[in-house]
Scaffold this motif. Structure first.
Motif, mmCIF file in Angstrom:
data_model
loop_
_atom_site.group_PDB
_atom_site.id
_atom_site.type_symbol
_atom_site.label_atom_id
_atom_site.label_comp_id
_atom_site.label_asym_id
_atom_site.label_seq_id
_atom_site.Cartn_x
_atom_site.Cartn_y
_atom_site.Cartn_z
ATOM 1 N N PHE A 115 0.832 -1.216 0.000
ATOM 2 C CA PHE A 115 0.000 0.000 0.000
ATOM 3 C C PHE A 115 0.864 1.262 0.000
ATOM 4 N N PHE A 116 1.856 1.313 0.876
ATOM 5 C CA PHE A 116 2.679 2.526 0.974
ATOM 6 C C PHE A 116 3.632 2.658 -0.213
ATOM 7 N N GLN A 117 4.063 1.560 -0.772
ATOM 8 C CA GLN A 117 4.861 1.637 -1.993
ATOM 9 C C GLN A 117 4.030 2.202 -3.133
ATOM 10 N N GLU A 118 2.774 1.799 -3.219
ATOM 11 C CA GLU A 118 1.887 2.325 -4.249
ATOM 12 C C GLU A 118 1.643 3.819 -4.074
ATOM 13 N N ASN A 119 1.802 4.294 -2.846
ATOM 14 C CA ASN A 119 1.621 5.710 -2.558
ATOM 15 C C ASN A 119 2.947 6.473 -2.498
ATOM 16 N N GLY A 120 4.001 5.876 -3.061
ATOM 17 C CA GLY A 120 5.236 6.600 -3.295
ATOM 18 C C GLY A 120 6.308 6.510 -2.244
ATOM 19 N N TYR A 121 6.091 5.742 -1.195
ATOM 20 C CA TYR A 121 7.100 5.600 -0.150
ATOM 21 C C TYR A 121 7.988 4.383 -0.423
ATOM 22 N N HIS A 122 9.151 4.375 0.187
ATOM 23 C CA HIS A 122 9.988 3.173 0.173
ATOM 24 C C HIS A 122 9.695 2.437 1.468
ATOM 25 N N ALA A 123 8.887 1.393 1.408
ATOM 26 C CA ALA A 123 8.388 0.708 2.588
ATOM 27 C C ALA A 123 9.085 -0.626 2.772
ATOM 28 N N ILE A 124 9.538 -0.885 3.987
ATOM 29 C CA ILE A 124 10.259 -2.099 4.332
ATOM 30 C C ILE A 124 9.867 -2.522 5.755
ATOM 31 N N ALA A 125 10.087 -3.776 6.081
ATOM 32 C CA ALA A 125 9.769 -4.281 7.415
ATOM 33 C C ALA A 125 11.039 -4.707 8.136
ATOM 34 N N ALA A 126 11.135 -4.345 9.385
ATOM 35 C CA ALA A 126 12.285 -4.711 10.209
ATOM 36 C C ALA A 126 12.101 -6.105 10.790
ATOM 37 N N SER A 127 13.202 -6.750 11.082
ATOM 38 C CA SER A 127 13.166 -8.059 11.743
ATOM 39 C C SER A 127 13.470 -7.896 13.222
ATOM 40 N N TRP A 128 13.040 -8.875 13.999
ATOM 41 C CA TRP A 128 13.471 -9.017 15.387
ATOM 42 C C TRP A 128 14.634 -10.006 15.423
ATOM 43 N N PRO A 129 15.479 -9.933 16.449
ATOM 44 C CA PRO A 129 16.568 -10.911 16.549
ATOM 45 C C PRO A 129 16.010 -12.328 16.663
ATOM 46 N N GLY A 130 16.572 -13.222 15.883
ATOM 47 C CA GLY A 130 16.139 -14.608 15.896
ATOM 48 C C GLY A 130 15.068 -14.946 14.882
ATOM 49 N N ASP A 131 14.444 -13.919 14.281
ATOM 50 C CA ASP A 131 13.436 -14.197 13.264
ATOM 51 C C ASP A 131 14.049 -14.942 12.086
ATOM 52 N N SER A 132 13.356 -15.965 11.600
ATOM 53 C CA SER A 132 13.731 -16.590 10.345
ATOM 54 C C SER A 132 13.115 -15.801 9.197
ATOM 55 N N GLU A 133 13.317 -16.266 7.974
ATOM 56 C CA GLU A 133 12.872 -15.499 6.809
ATOM 57 C C GLU A 133 11.362 -15.397 6.696
ATOM 58 N N THR A 134 10.632 -16.388 7.215
ATOM 59 C CA THR A 134 9.180 -16.409 7.093
ATOM 60 C C THR A 134 8.545 -16.821 8.414
ATOM 61 N N THR A 135 7.239 -16.652 8.486
ATOM 62 C CA THR A 135 6.488 -17.120 9.647
ATOM 63 C C THR A 135 6.672 -18.608 9.840
ATOM 64 N N GLU A 136 6.500 -19.357 8.763
ATOM 65 C CA GLU A 136 6.585 -20.812 8.852
ATOM 66 C C GLU A 136 7.977 -21.258 9.288
#
Length: 283
Positions: A30-51
């Motif tokens: 949504f925010f990329q479509e509205n012109g922002y550079h949107a990214i999500a931060a990780s927490w320590p220990g997070d793997s690449e995906t939920t699964e």
């Protein structure tokens, strides 16, 4: 994410307990479509995906608020300018921590865990935290919620079918330590949930509450608002969404919040075209 140059204003999304960074994917789009550079931060220990994180639960165990905030600070410091931060639940307290440290241009904290100094602890919030706080050994463990516990803490305001879908798609283990740190903050002079609420030169902050949230009830969020207003003249505002629970950033009504957040950022002159050229490394 590969390295690139962009003139777009950066927004970094921060997830909370029992969720993964990929839970922000609709917001990022949504925010990329509205012109922002949107990214999500990780927490320590997070793997690449939920699964993948579900399969490596022990990797997230033992981390507290300070370690998680510092981990995210290292990620956003790679940017050439201060980003906007948007966080949910414990991600909300993390973005407040980072905003108070002048590491962000602005922040939106959605159904946030309370900073130290908020005395309210409603019964529903205690019940939501009980799966962790009921066993002191969970301080060092990664804890999973049952579907019923997730229903109470996150999806109480959506249909049974949607609640099941959200649990299956998003729920994952989380470190127990942050909840113990929040629960004991009043007794700890060096509490990890301490936020520099007195910072008068920080960027604007929006606190969002879901009226039906059991985990972060409106009374708790409004108390945080009052704490800020007592301590600082920096812009701190509040918005409550009716008939919304703790899953408000995940469920079918997420776009309503995203659109409101976009409008609020634009009202504070934090528009997408205000960015500068910067390298973006993988967060």
């Amino acid at each position: 994410m590969s390295s690139e140059n962009t003139t777009k204003m950066p927004i970094v999304f921060v997830h909370g307990l029992w969720l993964h960074a990929e839970s922000w994917n609709p917001w990022i789009e949504f925010f990329q479509e509205n012109g922002y550079h949107a990214i999500a931060a990780s927490w320590p220990g997070d793997s690449e995906t939920t699964e993948a994180t579900r399969k490596n639960a022990d990797d997230v165990a033992g981390y507290g608020v300070t370690a998680i905030a510092d981990h995210i600070a290292k990620q956003i410091e790679k940017l050439d300018r201060k980003p906007i931060l948007i966080g949910h639940s414990f991600g909300g307290i993390l973005v407040q921590n980072l905003l108070g440290r002048d590491l962000a241009a602005a922040a939106i904290a959605i159904d946030s865990a309370p900073p130290k100094g908020v005395p309210e602890l409603p019964l529903s919030a205690l019940k939501s935290a009980f799966p962790v706080l009921s066993n002191p050994l969970n301080f060092w463990r990664a804890v999973s919620l049952t579907e019923q516990q997730f229903r109470f803490g996150f999806t109480n305001a959506v249909s049974e079918q949607e609640a099941k879908e959200l649990y299956a798609k998003y729920a994952m283990p989380a470190p127990g330590r942050p909840l113990f740190e929040a629960a004991t903050a009043t007794l700890n002079p060096n509490a990890a949930t301490t936020v520099n609420v007195a910072n008068a030169t920080r960027g604007p902050l929006l606190l969002i509450s879901g009226a039906e949230d059991n985990t972060a009830p409106p009374a708790m969020v409004k108390s945080a608002l009052n704490l800020y207003h007592r301590k600082s003249k920096a812009v701190t505002e509040f918005k409550e969404f009716e008939n919304r629970g703790h899953s408000l950033v995940l469920d079918r009504g997420w776009r309503e919040l995203a659109e409101y957040s976009l409008g609020w950022l634009r009202s504070k002159h934090l528009r997408s075209e205000d960015g500068v050229r910067m390298p973006i490394d993988k967060l």
